[in-house]
Design an enzyme around this catalytic site. Structure first.
Site, PDB file in Angstrom:
ATOM      1  CG  HIS A 270      43.814  37.486  31.805  1.00 42.52           C
ATOM      2  ND1 HIS A 270      44.833  36.628  32.133  1.00 42.52           N
ATOM      3  CD2 HIS A 270      42.672  36.856  32.174  1.00 42.52           C
ATOM      4  CE1 HIS A 270      44.337  35.519  32.665  1.00 42.52           C
ATOM      5  NE2 HIS A 270      43.015  35.641  32.716  1.00 42.52           N
ATOM      6  CG  ASP A 333      39.927  34.128  30.813  1.00 38.67           C
ATOM      7  OD1 ASP A 333      40.013  35.254  30.280  1.00 38.67           O
ATOM      8  OD2 ASP A 333      40.898  33.370  30.934  1.00 38.67           O
ATOM      9  CD  GLU A 334      42.271  32.241  34.472  1.00 38.11           C
ATOM     10  OE1 GLU A 334      42.579  31.108  34.864  1.00 38.11           O
ATOM     11  OE2 GLU A 334      42.998  32.933  33.730  1.00 38.11           O
ATOM     12  CB  ALA A 335      37.144  38.969  35.506  1.00 34.22           C
ATOM     13  CD  GLN A 336      40.080  34.751  39.351  1.00 31.01           C
ATOM     14  OE1 GLN A 336      40.235  35.426  38.337  1.00 31.01           O
ATOM     15  NE2 GLN A 336      40.620  33.556  39.511  1.00 31.01           N
TER      16      GLN A 336
END
Length: 525
Positions: A270, A333-336
């Site tokens: 992000h 979060d959401e650290a793909q």
């Protein structure tokens, strides 16, 4: 409709199943009923530990004063001044604030030995000669004042019923989050939200300050973050950012209302707004284009570069210096786009930075799959379809001593649509009607997590589809009142009772020009 008739002196246990609801009860359909006529103590939201109606009440009038006690310290006087300000507009009364403890009016009293109230609770006693608010701390007095507001008419002077309210919160952390990164909101708009929240004893404001679409806080060491990274938002709008002085004013404003600010600088993902602002934050040394869409998981700080850690140290250091509260949120979060091993290594160093600046780490629950620092707090945002293994990792972290903030997306994400007809919002976690937001138990929600491991609850409001104050309020209200009830009230949940108390708040929300969703299963009247 059956309306329960109580005599004075009867103990009101507000969270229990009460007979003030319509005969239709939980099966009522829109239009089947009118709101029940609740006694003033029965309308309180959140429901207090106990409320006893007894004897005649106190009539607010032109001669009413607020007394802060003999030799009261400055903080107690500030509580009195703020309460007077909150009451003057609706009542139309002058309500001067005076020193001294004797005489009629509203009396504020600190008693460090007060029983049954804890650090944030209070006792409110009302009779013909006045109202006494007693608490161990100024925060407790402030919360007592919010209860007093609900016992008065929405407009004009009136009589506070005689009796006693004794109250204390269930959870220490009762939060709401505003995402100002996807769409920019001004400090004044957020202050308005704070004023709306504190009426219901919410005590934490989580600010999501940075994301792929925008960077919203000025950082002296990295000025382009705000100057360039702040110049975009979802949909291609102009964006914006807060100066340090604006941020300080919001922190101070919230603090005067006993709301702690938890700033979030999301990492290692992000981060597109930062990488668009500074090429050196990218592994290839090339600045990214500004992003105005709503996809997630595509950006990552360069874990291998030492400059990355200089960046987070300088940024988090400035944010920590601006923020007096205990917590600093670092996302996670959401650290793909960050490989698992790199993620764990990065979060190790990021957490060390937070500790060096004297703060306690808060991160989204994905940190459980890495190595949470000692005392790190995890914020759970899963939902009913979250894999069992992911929930088990969070439970294991809780058993290891990490406190949890619960923000289940299919219960407390305020950007989820109410139903198929809702205009703004998303629905990836499912629809979240008002009853679903309220009707669950944080103390027994996650398998393997006992209530003592739950620090509290928080209702995030993400703004991918929300760019105006009316839309923000519509998605937050009335669901955020359910958050307040879950966080504060110790009474057993009872939807039939709660929806009647919620309907009683409609007139107050109308008077404050709040744009709220008139849920069809609540008898608004």
């Amino acid at each position: 409709m059956r309306v329960l008739r109580r005599t004075l002196g009867t103990l009101l246990v507000l969270g229990a199943a009460v007979s003030c609801t319509a005969a239709h009860g939980d099966d009522a359909k829109p239009g089947d009923e009118r709101p029940a006529v609740l006694a003033p103590f029965e309308r309180l939201l959140p429901a207090p530990v106990s409320a006893r109606a007894q004897g005649p009440g106190y009539a607010f009038g032109a001669g009413t004063v607020i007394r802060t006690g003999l030799g009261a310290d400055e903080e107690v006087r500030q509580v009195g001044e703020l309460l007077a300000e909150q009451l003057r507009g609706p009542s139309g009364l002058p309500l001067p604030v005076v020193d001294g403890a004797e005489g009629d009016g509203v009396r504020l009293r600190i008693d460090e030995e007060a029983e049954g109230v804890g650090e944030e609770g209070y006792r409110l006693e009302s009779g013909p000669t006045g109202i006494t608010l007693t608490a161990r701390t100024p925060a407790g007095l402030f919360h007592a004042g919010q209860t007093l507001r609900q016992l008065l008419p929405v407009t004009g002077p009136g009589t506070v019923p005689g009796g006693t309210v004794t109250d204390a919160p269930r959870f220490a952390y009762r939060g709401a989050m505003v995402d100002v990164a996807r769409h920019f909101f001004s400090v004044e708009q957020v202050k308005r939200y704070v004023d709306q929240l504190v009426q219901y004893k919410v005590n934490t404001l989580h600010l999501h300050l940075t994301d792929d679409q925008g960077w919203r806080l000025a950082i002296d060491a990295w000025p382009r973050l705000a100057e360039y990274g702040g110049g975009s938002e979802v949909g291609g709008g102009a964006g914006g950012y807060w100066t340090k002085d604006e941020y300080r004013s919001l922190v101070a404003y919230a603090g005067e209302r006993y709301v702690d600010v938890v700033p979030e600088i999301d990492m290692p993902g992000h981060v597109n707004a930062a990488q668009a602002s500074y090429a050196e934050l990218n592994c290839d040394g090339r600045a990214r284009e500004r992003y105005t869409g709503i996809k997630v998981g595509f950006s990552s700080l360069c874990v291998a570069k030492e400059r990355t850690y200089e960046f987070i140290d300088e940024v988090l250091g400035e944010v920590a210096e601006l923020t007096p509260g205990r917590y600093l949120h670092i996302g996670g979060d959401e650290a793909q786009a960050t490989p698992a091993a790199d993620y764990a290594a990065f979060m190790d160093r990021a957490q060390q930075v937070v500790g060096r600046h004297g703060k306690t780490v808060v991160a989204w629950h994905q940190l459980a799959a890495a190595r949470p620092a000692k005392d790190a707090v995890l914020q759970y945002w899963g939902h009913d379809r979250t894999p069992a293994a992911e929930k088990a990792a969070v439970a294991a972290a809780a058993k290891a001593g990490h406190r949890l903030i619960l923000s289940p997306a299919d219960r407390l994400y305020l950007d989820m649509k109410y139903d198929v007809t809702t205009g703004p919002g998303l629905a990836w976690a499912g629809y979240v009607p008002v009853r679903r937001a309220y009707d669950w138990d944080p103390g027994a929600y996650l398998p393997g997590v006992a209530e003592p491991a739950v620090l509290g609850v928080e209702a995030p409001l993400w703004t991918e589809t929300i760019g105006t104050r009316p839309d923000l309020e519509y998605m937050a209200f009335p669901r955020v009142l359910g958050l307040a009830e879950l966080g504060w009230s110790r009474a057993p949940r009872n939807w039939a009772n709660y929806r009647q108390r919620l309907s009683a708040q409609g007139q107050r929300l109308d008077a404050q020009d709040v744009n709220y969703h008139r849920a069809p299963d609540v008898p608004w009247g």
